[in-house]
Write a protein that holds these residues in place. Structure first.
Motif, mmCIF file in Angstrom:
data_model
loop_
_atom_site.group_PDB
_atom_site.id
_atom_site.type_symbol
_atom_site.label_atom_id
_atom_site.label_comp_id
_atom_site.label_asym_id
_atom_site.label_seq_id
_atom_site.Cartn_x
_atom_site.Cartn_y
_atom_site.Cartn_z
ATOM 1 N N SER A 235 9.823 13.545 5.119
ATOM 2 C CA SER A 235 10.711 14.539 5.580
ATOM 3 C C SER A 235 10.251 16.026 6.210
ATOM 4 C CB SER A 235 11.534 15.210 4.143
ATOM 5 O OG SER A 235 12.428 14.004 3.781
ATOM 6 N N ALA B 180 2.540 -8.804 5.738
ATOM 7 C CA ALA B 180 3.343 -8.920 4.625
ATOM 8 C C ALA B 180 3.147 -10.262 3.970
ATOM 9 C CB ALA B 180 4.806 -9.103 4.963
ATOM 10 N N VAL B 181 2.892 -10.279 2.866
ATOM 11 C CA VAL B 181 2.820 -11.299 1.816
ATOM 12 C C VAL B 181 4.109 -12.061 1.805
ATOM 13 C CG1 VAL B 181 2.502 -12.351 -0.571
ATOM 14 C CG2 VAL B 181 0.890 -10.393 0.381
ATOM 15 N N ALA C 146 0.818 -1.420 -0.156
ATOM 16 C CA ALA C 146 -0.038 0.020 0.091
ATOM 17 C C ALA C 146 1.007 1.265 0.016
ATOM 18 C CB ALA C 146 -0.773 -0.065 1.178
ATOM 19 N N GLU D 189 17.890 15.424 3.221
ATOM 20 C CA GLU D 189 16.418 15.555 3.779
ATOM 21 C C GLU D 189 16.436 15.112 5.297
ATOM 22 O OE1 GLU D 189 13.816 15.916 -0.275
ATOM 23 O OE2 GLU D 189 13.150 14.555 1.396
ATOM 24 N N GLU E 16 12.298 -3.940 -4.380
ATOM 25 C CA GLU E 16 11.949 -5.223 -3.768
ATOM 26 C C GLU E 16 11.296 -6.126 -4.403
ATOM 27 O OE1 GLU E 16 12.229 -5.745 0.056
ATOM 28 O OE2 GLU E 16 12.124 -7.395 -1.373
HETATM 29 C C1 LIG Z 1 11.956 10.286 2.599
HETATM 30 C C2 LIG Z 1 11.670 10.167 1.167
HETATM 31 C C3 LIG Z 1 11.556 11.453 0.450
HETATM 32 C C4 LIG Z 1 11.187 11.075 -0.739
HETATM 33 N N1 LIG Z 1 10.950 12.445 -1.547
HETATM 34 C C5 LIG Z 1 10.858 12.371 -2.868
HETATM 35 C C6 LIG Z 1 10.451 13.352 -3.710
HETATM 36 O O1 LIG Z 1 10.687 14.401 -3.090
HETATM 37 N N2 LIG Z 1 10.296 13.240 -4.877
HETATM 38 C C7 LIG Z 1 9.990 11.819 -5.405
HETATM 39 O O2 LIG Z 1 9.511 11.936 -6.716
HETATM 40 N N3 LIG Z 1 10.102 10.784 -4.800
HETATM 41 C C8 LIG Z 1 10.521 10.628 -3.491
HETATM 42 N N4 LIG Z 1 10.683 9.854 -2.745
HETATM 43 C C9 LIG Z 1 10.557 8.472 -3.638
HETATM 44 C C10 LIG Z 1 9.144 7.917 -3.386
HETATM 45 O O3 LIG Z 1 8.479 8.108 -2.228
HETATM 46 C C11 LIG Z 1 9.175 6.648 -4.094
HETATM 47 O O4 LIG Z 1 9.396 6.741 -5.415
HETATM 48 C C12 LIG Z 1 7.422 5.927 -3.899
HETATM 49 O O5 LIG Z 1 7.082 6.127 -2.472
HETATM 50 C C13 LIG Z 1 7.772 4.682 -4.533
HETATM 51 O O6 LIG Z 1 6.245 4.155 -4.482
HETATM 52 P P1 LIG Z 1 6.042 2.656 -4.542
HETATM 53 O O7 LIG Z 1 4.421 2.475 -4.527
HETATM 54 O O8 LIG Z 1 6.888 1.850 -5.526
HETATM 55 O O9 LIG Z 1 6.713 2.034 -3.085
HETATM 56 P P2 LIG Z 1 6.309 2.388 -1.596
HETATM 57 O O10 LIG Z 1 5.630 3.902 -1.678
HETATM 58 O O11 LIG Z 1 7.623 2.254 -0.840
HETATM 59 O O12 LIG Z 1 5.203 1.304 -0.968
HETATM 60 C C14 LIG Z 1 5.654 0.148 -1.218
HETATM 61 C C15 LIG Z 1 4.895 -0.585 0.021
HETATM 62 O O13 LIG Z 1 5.024 -2.282 -0.131
HETATM 63 C C16 LIG Z 1 4.937 -2.502 1.199
HETATM 64 N N5 LIG Z 1 5.555 -3.936 0.994
HETATM 65 C C17 LIG Z 1 6.759 -4.559 0.637
HETATM 66 N N6 LIG Z 1 6.951 -5.710 0.558
HETATM 67 C C18 LIG Z 1 5.802 -6.377 0.834
HETATM 68 C C19 LIG Z 1 5.121 -7.414 1.012
HETATM 69 N N7 LIG Z 1 6.073 -8.624 0.972
HETATM 70 N N8 LIG Z 1 3.994 -7.560 1.514
HETATM 71 C C20 LIG Z 1 3.217 -6.374 1.664
HETATM 72 N N9 LIG Z 1 3.593 -5.022 1.564
HETATM 73 C C21 LIG Z 1 4.747 -5.205 1.022
HETATM 74 C C22 LIG Z 1 6.023 -1.705 1.933
HETATM 75 O O14 LIG Z 1 5.907 -1.834 3.240
HETATM 76 C C23 LIG Z 1 5.666 -0.298 1.516
HETATM 77 O O15 LIG Z 1 4.557 0.313 2.329
HETATM 78 C C24 LIG Z 1 11.110 9.911 -1.397
HETATM 79 C C25 LIG Z 1 11.218 8.854 -0.618
HETATM 80 C C26 LIG Z 1 11.456 8.774 0.754
HETATM 81 C C27 LIG Z 1 11.718 7.653 1.581
#
Ligand SMILES: Cc1cc2nc3c(=O)[nH]c(=O)nc-3n(C[C@H](O)[C@H](O)[C@H](O)COP(=O)(O)OP(=O)(O)OC[C@H]3O[C@@H](n4cnc5c(N)ncnc54)[C@H](O)[C@@H]3O)c2cc1C
Length: 413
Positions: free
Chosen positions: A47, A79-80, A10, A156, A241
């Motif tokens: 941040s 977690a899955v 999520a 940050e 991941e």
């Molecule tokens: C502090 C911070 C600041 C950032 N600032 C910027 C910014 O300014 N601009 C920008 O463009 N990007 C920024 N990013 C990057 C951006 O947040 C990521 O690109 C984005 O969150 C990725 O989205 P996602 O859905 O792929 O993964 P995520 O948002 O990481 O979500 C993945 C989710 O999957 C869950 N998960 C993993 N494995 C499992 C499993 N086996 N079972 C169930 N759940 C699982 C995790 O717990 C997590 O909640 C920042 C990131 C961080 C950490």
């Protein structure tokens, strides 16, 4: 038609995808798993939470009422652990959940440098609310914090802990900060700016070990320097991941391989977000993930859509630091620079041009025109007619009136 849609993760990508899906009238049943003990929130905004400018409640993007309104079965903190493709079920601590269609959106895992002491209590990464809360708790006034990594996330984290009163040292392996987004000149200005704010910056610093007995005490560098530390934040990069996908024998390169419609090598399984690899490319910023979310929602609704990665721009979310970077700014044959410097105001701008197209822009101190330059890069606009005044932004289009007094503008091939 998908009746049972199971989503693993999520995060920012899946949250946006579900929004599009429900807007498009999806009437199947969604089960949403998340390893974190909470639902979707705006990870970018961790941040401002760390620095005290926002609270966690203010960065939640989907609340209980939203999930209830759309009939989403929330399995947060669960977690899955396995995907059984033959039986079309996912496995978690509460047993098996069947799917017709599965979406993997597991994001990235922070990279931890394999040095002695990396597992000591007090060593964190910077990815989720737990990491953020650990840094907040440790950032008492006068506490000592070390951040390993002078990229976007590391800075940050450093600025956030400093805002809470900690004495922060940033250790960066490379010669200047944020080398992936900034050229050396802009990196230098950033360093000076952060040092004026009380941060200590150590570039060309390689971490040898993290010291401590029951808890972190200090960080030892290869050159023998020791920085005392009550908390150490490692922000040295991320890795898609992909473990579930690898175990399920899906096609995986550096990320989970997807086609233009976000389909994996299994037609019943899709993936999006930082965990995917598309056309050899990985993604670490949110803008392309939102495009993936739109494409995947359309695909799941049986509509035609194709993901085409576009250029991304970067800003550092540190209050008072104006920095913008987009496109490609490496030197190369056939490339020209237009550089503007105003040392008095701490302003630096560099445009990289190739064949009358703007291909890269770095700005420090005055980023007001960033979006305009970014548009020129994305659209591949022919800049020949405005070249003489280009560096001064849209306000100067139509007449070469020169730059502000005291500034220096140079064109270097
Ligand atoms: C502090 C911070 C600041 C950032 N600032 C910027 C910014 O300014 N601009 C920008 O463009 N990007 C920024 N990013 C990057 C951006 O947040 C990521 O690109 C984005 O969150 C990725 O989205 P996602 O859905 O792929 O993964 P995520 O948002 O990481 O979500 C993945 C989710 O999957 C869950 N998960 C993993 N494995 C499992 C499993 N086996 N079972 C169930 N759940 C699982 C995790 O717990 C997590 O909640 C920042 C990131 C961080 C950490």
């Amino acid at each position: 038609m998908t009746r049972r849609l199971v989503v693993i993760g999520a995060g920012m990508a899946s949250g946006r995808m579900l929004e599009h899906l429900f807007e498009a009238g999806f009437d199947g049943h969604v089960t949403l798993f998340n390893a974190e003990p909470r639902g979707n929130y705006n990870r970018l905004m961790l941040s401002p939470v760390l620095s005290g400018e926002k609270t966690y409640d203010q960065i939640v993007t989907h609340d209980d009422a939203w999930y209830a309104a759309h009939g989403v079965a929330c399995r947060f903190g669960e977690a899955v652990t396995r995907i059984d493709r033959d039986r079309k079920v996912v496995v978690s601590k509460r047993g098996e959940t069947p799917y017709d269609t599965l979406v993997i959106a597991t994001g990235s895992a922070p990279f931890v440098i394999p040095v002695p002491g990396k597992d000591l209590p007090g060593v964190v990464t910077y990815r989720d609310l737990e990491d953020t809360n650990a840094m907040i708790a440790a950032s008492r006034p006068g506490a000592k914090a070390v951040v390993i990594g002078g990229g976007l996330l590391g800075l940050e984290a450093a600025a956030g802990m400093a805002a809470r009163g900690a004495e922060v040292t940033v250790i960066h392996l490379m010669g200047h900060l944020m080398e992936r987004q900034l050229d050396p000149a802009a990196g230098y200005l950033l360093q000076k700016d952060l040092e004026r704010r009380g941060l200590r910056i150590h570039c060309k610093g390689a971490t040898k070990a993290i010291l401590g007995k029951d808890r972190v005490d200090a960080v030892l560098l290869e050159d023998g320097t020791v920085y005392p530390a009550d908390i150490v934040c490692m922000a040295v990069g991320i890795r898609p991941e992909v473990r579930l996908a690898v175990d399920a024998h899906l096609e995986v390169g550096r990320g989970i391989t997807v086609d233009d419609r976000m389909r994996t090598s299994d037609p019943a399984i899709f993936a999006l977000g930082e965990c995917v690899e598309h056309d050899g490319q990985l993604f670490g910023l949110v803008a392309p993930l939102y495009d993936q979310a739109r494409v995947l929602a359309a695909t799941l609704m049986g509509q035609e859509a194709a993901f085409r990665p576009v250029q991304t721009a970067t800003k550092l979310k540190v209050t008072g630091v104006d920095l913008f970077s987009a496109g490609d700014f490496a030197d190369g044959p056939g490339r020209e620079d237009i550089v503007f410097r105003d040392p008095g105001r701490g302003v630096y701008k560099r445009l990289v041009i190739e064949g009358n197209r703007l291909i890269g822009a770095v700005m420090y101190g005055d980023t007001a025109d960033g979006a305009w330059f970014f548009g020129l890069i994305k659209d591949g606009t022919d800049i020949a007619p405005m070249r003489g005044t280009l560096i001064f932004g849209p306000a100067y289009r139509g007449g070469d009136r020169g730059g502000p007094s005291g500034s220096r503008c140079s064109l270097a091939a």
